[in-house]
Motif scaffolding. Structure first.
Motif, short mmCIF file in Angstrom:
data_model
loop_
_atom_site.label_atom_id
_atom_site.label_comp_id
_atom_site.label_asym_id
_atom_site.label_seq_id
_atom_site.Cartn_x
_atom_site.Cartn_y
_atom_site.Cartn_z
N ARG A 71 40.99 -78.62 -3.90
CA ARG A 71 39.60 -78.92 -4.23
C ARG A 71 38.64 -78.47 -3.14
O ARG A 71 37.45 -78.20 -3.40
CB ARG A 71 39.41 -80.41 -4.50
CG ARG A 71 40.09 -80.93 -5.75
CD ARG A 71 39.84 -82.41 -5.94
NE ARG A 71 40.41 -83.20 -4.84
CZ ARG A 71 40.23 -84.51 -4.70
NH1 ARG A 71 39.49 -85.18 -5.57
NH2 ARG A 71 40.78 -85.16 -3.69
N LEU A 72 39.14 -78.35 -1.92
CA LEU A 72 38.29 -77.98 -0.81
C LEU A 72 37.83 -76.52 -0.87
O LEU A 72 36.92 -76.12 -0.15
CB LEU A 72 39.00 -78.25 0.52
CG LEU A 72 39.33 -79.73 0.78
CD1 LEU A 72 40.19 -79.87 2.03
CD2 LEU A 72 38.06 -80.55 0.92
N ASP A 73 38.43 -75.73 -1.76
CA ASP A 73 37.98 -74.34 -1.93
C ASP A 73 36.53 -74.28 -2.42
O ASP A 73 35.87 -73.26 -2.23
CB ASP A 73 38.88 -73.60 -2.91
CG ASP A 73 40.26 -73.32 -2.33
OD1 ASP A 73 40.38 -73.24 -1.09
OD2 ASP A 73 41.22 -73.18 -3.11
N CYS A 74 36.04 -75.35 -3.03
CA CYS A 74 34.65 -75.35 -3.51
C CYS A 74 33.65 -75.31 -2.36
O CYS A 74 32.45 -75.08 -2.59
CB CYS A 74 34.39 -76.55 -4.41
SG CYS A 74 34.32 -78.15 -3.55
N LEU A 75 34.12 -75.52 -1.13
CA LEU A 75 33.21 -75.54 0.01
C LEU A 75 32.96 -74.14 0.58
O LEU A 75 32.12 -73.97 1.46
CB LEU A 75 33.77 -76.43 1.11
CG LEU A 75 33.94 -77.90 0.72
CD1 LEU A 75 34.59 -78.68 1.85
CD2 LEU A 75 32.61 -78.52 0.34
N VAL A 76 33.67 -73.14 0.09
CA VAL A 76 33.44 -71.76 0.52
C VAL A 76 32.32 -71.18 -0.33
O VAL A 76 32.47 -71.00 -1.53
CB VAL A 76 34.71 -70.92 0.42
CG1 VAL A 76 34.42 -69.47 0.82
CG2 VAL A 76 35.81 -71.50 1.31
N SER A 77 31.19 -70.91 0.29
CA SER A 77 30.00 -70.49 -0.47
C SER A 77 29.76 -68.99 -0.44
O SER A 77 28.82 -68.50 -1.08
CB SER A 77 28.76 -71.21 0.08
OG SER A 77 28.61 -70.96 1.47
N GLY A 78 30.58 -68.24 0.28
CA GLY A 78 30.41 -66.79 0.32
C GLY A 78 31.39 -66.17 1.30
O GLY A 78 32.08 -66.86 2.04
N GLU A 79 31.46 -64.85 1.26
CA GLU A 79 32.38 -64.13 2.14
C GLU A 79 31.78 -62.78 2.51
O GLU A 79 31.14 -62.12 1.68
CB GLU A 79 33.73 -63.94 1.45
CG GLU A 79 34.79 -63.29 2.32
CD GLU A 79 36.15 -63.21 1.63
OE1 GLU A 79 36.90 -64.20 1.70
OE2 GLU A 79 36.44 -62.16 1.03
N THR A 80 31.99 -62.37 3.76
CA THR A 80 31.47 -61.10 4.26
C THR A 80 32.55 -60.41 5.08
O THR A 80 33.26 -61.06 5.85
CB THR A 80 30.22 -61.34 5.15
OG1 THR A 80 29.18 -61.89 4.36
CG2 THR A 80 29.73 -60.04 5.78
N ARG A 81 32.66 -59.09 4.91
CA ARG A 81 33.56 -58.31 5.77
C ARG A 81 33.01 -58.32 7.19
O ARG A 81 31.81 -58.24 7.42
CB ARG A 81 33.68 -56.89 5.25
CG ARG A 81 34.36 -56.77 3.90
CD ARG A 81 34.46 -55.32 3.48
NE ARG A 81 35.32 -54.56 4.41
CZ ARG A 81 35.42 -53.23 4.38
NH1 ARG A 81 34.70 -52.52 3.52
NH2 ARG A 81 36.22 -52.61 5.22
N PHE A 82 33.92 -58.37 8.15
CA PHE A 82 33.52 -58.46 9.55
C PHE A 82 32.63 -57.29 9.96
O PHE A 82 31.65 -57.46 10.69
CB PHE A 82 34.77 -58.53 10.43
CG PHE A 82 34.49 -58.55 11.90
CD1 PHE A 82 33.78 -59.60 12.47
CD2 PHE A 82 34.95 -57.53 12.74
CE1 PHE A 82 33.52 -59.63 13.84
CE2 PHE A 82 34.69 -57.56 14.10
CZ PHE A 82 33.97 -58.61 14.65
N THR A 83 32.96 -56.09 9.49
CA THR A 83 32.17 -54.92 9.88
C THR A 83 30.73 -54.98 9.36
O THR A 83 29.86 -54.31 9.89
CB THR A 83 32.84 -53.64 9.37
OG1 THR A 83 33.08 -53.75 7.96
CG2 THR A 83 34.16 -53.39 10.10
N GLU A 84 30.48 -55.78 8.34
CA GLU A 84 29.13 -55.92 7.77
C GLU A 84 28.39 -57.13 8.32
O GLU A 84 27.23 -57.37 7.97
CB GLU A 84 29.22 -56.03 6.25
CG GLU A 84 29.87 -54.82 5.59
CD GLU A 84 30.17 -55.04 4.11
OE1 GLU A 84 30.00 -56.20 3.64
OE2 GLU A 84 30.60 -54.09 3.45
N LEU A 85 29.04 -57.89 9.20
CA LEU A 85 28.48 -59.16 9.65
C LEU A 85 27.16 -59.02 10.41
O LEU A 85 26.24 -59.82 10.18
CB LEU A 85 29.52 -59.91 10.49
CG LEU A 85 29.22 -61.38 10.80
CD1 LEU A 85 29.00 -62.18 9.53
CD2 LEU A 85 30.36 -61.99 11.62
N PRO A 86 26.99 -58.04 11.31
CA PRO A 86 25.70 -57.97 12.02
C PRO A 86 24.49 -57.86 11.09
O PRO A 86 23.45 -58.46 11.36
CB PRO A 86 25.85 -56.71 12.88
CG PRO A 86 27.32 -56.59 13.11
CD PRO A 86 27.94 -57.05 11.82
#
Length: 323
Positions: A288-303
């Protein structure tokens, strides 16, 4: 043999960038970790990125493996899950959690590389640092079976505190937040949701996690006679108005600080930081804790995306993917 890696540095106020670094030789007693996932802690990292760590807290606010110094330039963060690729033979290939800034490969003391339980996916294990904070809050709050509990502020740690409190038998746990869209997440975690106008009253324990003066006022109003209010929010260098008039004194209320840097005194003799982290990781077995992930970004795009992630109030756990 040395290894080249990339790390996210804050070069100035809201100026993130990737630096290429040479890790050097692996020291005795250390391991080399290839990162798989990471997580952004929005509240703290937003204050760091804006240069709002007070001078008095520069040393106390250092992340365990931080590089650089506040305010800038600084390499900051404390949530990475990866695989051990060099070190003691018996540890090679282990999936581990480590309190390390955002970096695609790094060295760390072997004791800081905590094995992720087999029943916890690496993608979810990035919540470990926040779960550790939430566990410490529940200990500081002394929540007991049957208690009426309110958590004011539905950010990531507030939601994890609510999830933990709701698992204690007989508790009536309510999370209070201004955003009605939090209701579905709160219900998934097994709690009640209320707006500030509908906040419960006469609570045995109240946890404040909104980082706002208005939220703190709501928390004080929700507290019953001789109740404890746990202040979890960190305000950086901002002054905060605390409403200590009205019934605050006649209700004999307590406002108690909670901070993850130390295990509460009544557990400190038996609970090392390592034992607490292992317990936090084990608690992440609930899907159920997966609902707390609100997004994802590749590390190379993080800046390019970092500032927007920190500025978005809808951000809970924003996961970093290293590939």
């Amino acid at each position: 043999m040395t290894t080249i890696c990339r790390a996210l540095w804050l070069e100035g106020p809201d100026r993130p960038g990737l630096r290429v670094e040479d890790l050097g030789a692996l020291a005795a007693g250390s391991v080399e970790i290839a990162s798989r996932f990471g997580a952004i802690s929005r509240g703290t990292e937003a204050l760091v990125a804006a240069g709002r760590v007070p001078g008095s807290e520069h040393e106390r606010m250092r992340a365990p493996l931080q590089a650089g110094d506040f305010p800038f330039p600084v390499k900051y963060g404390y949530s990475t899950v990866g695989e051990i690729v060099a070190g003691p033979p018996e540890r090679l290939g282990q999936t581990v959690f480590c309190l390390h800034p955002h970096q695609d490969r790094f060295h760390a003391p072997a004791a800081m590389a905590v094995p992720v339980p087999d029943d916890v996916p690496a993608e979810r294990a990035v919540l470990a640092a926040n779960m550790e904070t939430a566990l410490n809050v529940v200990w500081d709050a002394g929540i007991a079976p049957g208690d009426r509990v309110a958590i004011v502020g539905g950010g990531l740690v507030g939601l994890l505190v609510a999830w933990l409190a709701a698992r204690i038998p007989g508790t009536d746990t309510c999370l209070v937040d201004l955003n009605p869209e939090r209701a579905a997440t709160v219900q998934t975690l097994g709690c009640r949701f209320a707006s500030a106008a509908e906040a419960p009253a006469d609570c045995d324990v109240v946890v404040h996690a909104s980082a706002s003066a208005a939220g703190l006022a709501t928390a004080i109003e929700a507290a019953g006679f001789e109740a404890r209010i746990i202040e979890l929010s960190w305000y950086g260098d901002r002054p905060v108005s605390v409403p200590l008039g009205g019934a605050f004194h006649s209700r004999r209320l307590q406002i108690v600080a909670s901070q993850v840097g130390h295990v509460p005194p009544e557990r400190r003799a038996r609970w090392s930081l390592g034992r607490r982290m292992a317990a936090a990781l084990a608690l992440l077995a609930d899907p159920r804790l997966d609902c707390l992930v609100s997004g994802e970004t590749r590390f190379t795009e993080l800046p390019e995306r970092y500032g927007g992630i920190l500025a978005d109030p809808a951000t809970l756990c924003h996961r970093i993917r290293y590939d």
